[in-house]
Write an enzyme that holds these catalytic residues in place. Structure first.
Site, PDB file in Angstrom:
ATOM      1  N   GLY A 193      -0.092   3.323   5.716  1.00 12.53           N
ATOM      2  CA  GLY A 193      -0.741   4.258   6.613  1.00 12.53           C
ATOM      3  C   GLY A 193      -2.206   4.395   6.251  1.00 12.53           C
ATOM      4  O   GLY A 193      -2.809   3.470   5.702  1.00 12.53           O
ATOM      5  N   SER A 244       6.247  -1.538   4.926  1.00 11.51           N
ATOM      6  CA  SER A 244       6.267  -0.295   5.679  1.00 11.51           C
ATOM      7  C   SER A 244       7.389  -0.394   6.700  1.00 11.51           C
ATOM      8  O   SER A 244       8.060  -1.427   6.804  1.00 11.51           O
ATOM      9  CB  SER A 244       4.914  -0.034   6.353  1.00 11.51           C
ATOM     10  OG  SER A 244       4.590  -1.094   7.230  1.00 11.51           O
ATOM     11  N   ILE A 252       1.179   8.059  -5.913  1.00 17.48           N
ATOM     12  CA  ILE A 252       0.324   9.155  -5.437  1.00 17.48           C
ATOM     13  C   ILE A 252       0.879   9.703  -4.117  1.00 17.48           C
ATOM     14  O   ILE A 252       0.163  10.381  -3.385  1.00 17.48           O
ATOM     15  CB  ILE A 252      -1.153   8.708  -5.268  1.00 17.48           C
ATOM     16  CG1 ILE A 252      -1.265   7.325  -4.592  1.00 17.48           C
ATOM     17  CG2 ILE A 252      -1.853   8.664  -6.632  1.00 17.48           C
ATOM     18  CD1 ILE A 252      -0.968   7.285  -3.146  1.00 17.48           C
ATOM     19  N   ARG A 281       4.916  10.926  -3.024  1.00 14.88           N
ATOM     20  CA  ARG A 281       5.831  12.015  -3.344  1.00 14.88           C
ATOM     21  C   ARG A 281       6.810  11.511  -4.398  1.00 14.88           C
ATOM     22  O   ARG A 281       7.238  10.363  -4.372  1.00 14.88           O
ATOM     23  CB  ARG A 281       6.603  12.476  -2.106  1.00 14.88           C
ATOM     24  CG  ARG A 281       5.750  13.211  -1.074  1.00 14.88           C
ATOM     25  CD  ARG A 281       5.306  14.573  -1.576  1.00 14.88           C
ATOM     26  NE  ARG A 281       4.601  15.340  -0.553  1.00 14.88           N
ATOM     27  CZ  ARG A 281       3.285  15.405  -0.433  1.00 14.88           C
ATOM     28  NH1 ARG A 281       2.505  14.725  -1.269  1.00 14.88           N
ATOM     29  NH2 ARG A 281       2.729  16.158   0.507  1.00 14.88           N
ATOM     30  N   ASP A 285       1.153  11.015 -10.147  1.00  8.43           N
ATOM     31  CA  ASP A 285       0.438  12.229  -9.755  1.00  8.43           C
ATOM     32  C   ASP A 285       1.394  13.243  -9.135  1.00  8.43           C
ATOM     33  O   ASP A 285       0.982  14.352  -8.817  1.00  8.43           O
ATOM     34  CB  ASP A 285      -0.675  11.873  -8.762  1.00  8.43           C
ATOM     35  CG  ASP A 285      -1.560  13.062  -8.415  1.00  8.43           C
ATOM     36  OD1 ASP A 285      -2.075  13.711  -9.351  1.00  8.43           O
ATOM     37  OD2 ASP A 285      -1.734  13.350  -7.201  1.00  8.43           O
ATOM     38  N   GLU A 297       7.563  20.201  -9.408  1.00 12.72           N
ATOM     39  CA  GLU A 297       6.227  20.666  -9.790  1.00 12.72           C
ATOM     40  C   GLU A 297       6.188  22.196  -9.854  1.00 12.72           C
ATOM     41  O   GLU A 297       6.799  22.859  -9.025  1.00 12.72           O
ATOM     42  CB  GLU A 297       5.202  20.145  -8.770  1.00 12.72           C
ATOM     43  CG  GLU A 297       5.112  18.629  -8.754  1.00 12.72           C
ATOM     44  CD  GLU A 297       4.163  18.106  -7.678  1.00 12.72           C
ATOM     45  OE1 GLU A 297       3.520  18.917  -6.983  1.00 12.72           O
ATOM     46  OE2 GLU A 297       4.066  16.880  -7.531  1.00 12.72           O
ATOM     47  N   HIS A 335      -0.875  16.360  -9.613  1.00  7.65           N
ATOM     48  CA  HIS A 335      -0.881  16.349  -8.139  1.00  7.65           C
ATOM     49  C   HIS A 335      -2.272  16.728  -7.602  1.00  7.65           C
ATOM     50  O   HIS A 335      -2.432  17.679  -6.835  1.00  7.65           O
ATOM     51  CB  HIS A 335       0.175  17.286  -7.567  1.00  7.65           C
ATOM     52  CG  HIS A 335       0.570  16.935  -6.156  1.00  7.65           C
ATOM     53  ND1 HIS A 335       1.791  17.243  -5.617  1.00  7.65           N
ATOM     54  CD2 HIS A 335      -0.119  16.301  -5.152  1.00  7.65           C
ATOM     55  CE1 HIS A 335       1.859  16.821  -4.366  1.00  7.65           C
ATOM     56  NE2 HIS A 335       0.694  16.249  -4.069  1.00  7.65           N
TER      57      HIS A 335
END
Length: 322
Positions: A150, A172, A228, A230, A254, A259, A277
């Site tokens: 994306g 993708s 980076i 989820r 990240d 979290e 994050h």
């Protein structure tokens, strides 16, 4: 009467005057306790909610906001927003896809460089008075696999191809005819074709555990992975096992399952790089995301189409609030 917006995001205070200048009344509730209290105290007059993917808005909260008409999400992900509950109420949902792509792509490349070149360990060694000559791979000419092409994936591909002379392949949901990069039909095929793998997909059920032991084993003992996107995209237990057993060379993360809590097993590993994050956080990205929220809210409350609508599932009932 100006619309009232419940703001659940904790990182955008410096840019909230953008919304206030547009005439919106803001209720700030960045902590779980403040969030619950705001819904109880002000729920009957909240017209809009500003949230982000991991913070979301659940069905019970939506039910407790009888005046709610629109949910705006900072960033591309909206995995914790109950889209079915929104659809059943006729509530519009928007996101900020693409606005922070440059910031996230910069962070992804920074993490890849720091991981592959072992910057953190070198820095720690020098601070201890040591002077190790650590031999690490170069990025130039290597094969970079991007899971999810994306806006963020495209920004990463551009940096890697043009800045580091890397060969790009991707996986993708659909093959893209507008890019010069090699398409791989599965995540496993992508990992097998890559030296380094960057995860850049949206979160949610559709991408949950795309990366499992099979994918990590295909990446191999010299392969590195960066996430980076989820945490849910990678099976964390499989990742920890692969790192502990050195079935992959390293990981840079990240994003995490719970979290701000991070698994102790990840913290204990020397072949892992961790950040809290922050990939999408930059002054430029934050200003852009808040400006897009403002444009969506202004359009909605003016009776115009919103700019970045999320497609909602079909209604299961007819509970539209009038």
């Amino acid at each position: 009467m100006p619309a009232t917006v419940l703001v659940l995001v904790e990182t955008i205070n410096d840019y909230l005057p953008i919304l206030e200048r547009q005439g919106f009344h803001l209720i700030l509730a960045p902590t779980p306790a403040e969030r619950a209290q705001a819904i109880v105290t002000h729920g009957s007059r909240i017209d809009a909610v500003l949230t982000r993917g991991p913070l979301g808005l659940n069905a019970d909260e939506i039910a407790a906001l009888p005046a709610l008409k629109i949910i705006t999400v900072i960033g591309a992900g909206y995995e914790q927003v109950d889209l079915q509950a929104a659809s059943d109420r006729g509530i519009t949902v928007t996101n900020g896809a693409g606005v922070n792509a440059s910031s996230v792509a910069d962070h992804a490349m920074a993490m890849l460089l720091a991981l592959v070149r072992d910057i953190a360990r070198c820095d720690a060694a020098v601070r201890r008075g040591e002077w190790p000559k650590i031999m690490r791979p170069s990025l130039a000419g290597k094969r970079l696999g991007i899971l999810g092409l994306g806006a963020v994936g495209m920004a990463i591909a551009k940096r890697a191809a043009l800045g580091f002379d890397m060969q790009i392949c991707y996986h993708s949901r659909q093959m893209r005819s507008d890019v010069p990069y090699a398409f791989c039909s599965t995540p496993t095929e992508l990992a097998r074709a890559a030296d380094f793998l960057i995860v850049a997909t949206p979160g949610g059920l559709g991408t949950q555990h795309l990366v499992t032991r099979t994918v990590l084993d295909a990446l191999g003992p010299n392969g590195f992975i960066v996430n980076i996107a989820r945490a849910s995209v990678i099976a964390t237990a499989d990742l920890i096992s692969a790192l502990e057993q050195r079935r992959i060379a390293g990981a840079a993360l990240d994003v995490f399952d719970h979290e701000p809590h991070v698994a102790d097993a990840l913290k204990a590993l020397s072949n892992v790089l961790l950040t809290p994050h922050v990939a999408g956080l930059s002054p430029e990205a934050t200003q852009g995301t808040v400006e897009l929220v403002g444009k969506n809210l202004m359009a909605f409350f003016s009776g115009e189409p919103v700019l970045t609508p999320i497609t909602l599932p079909p209604r299961l009932n007819d509970q539209r609030v009038h």
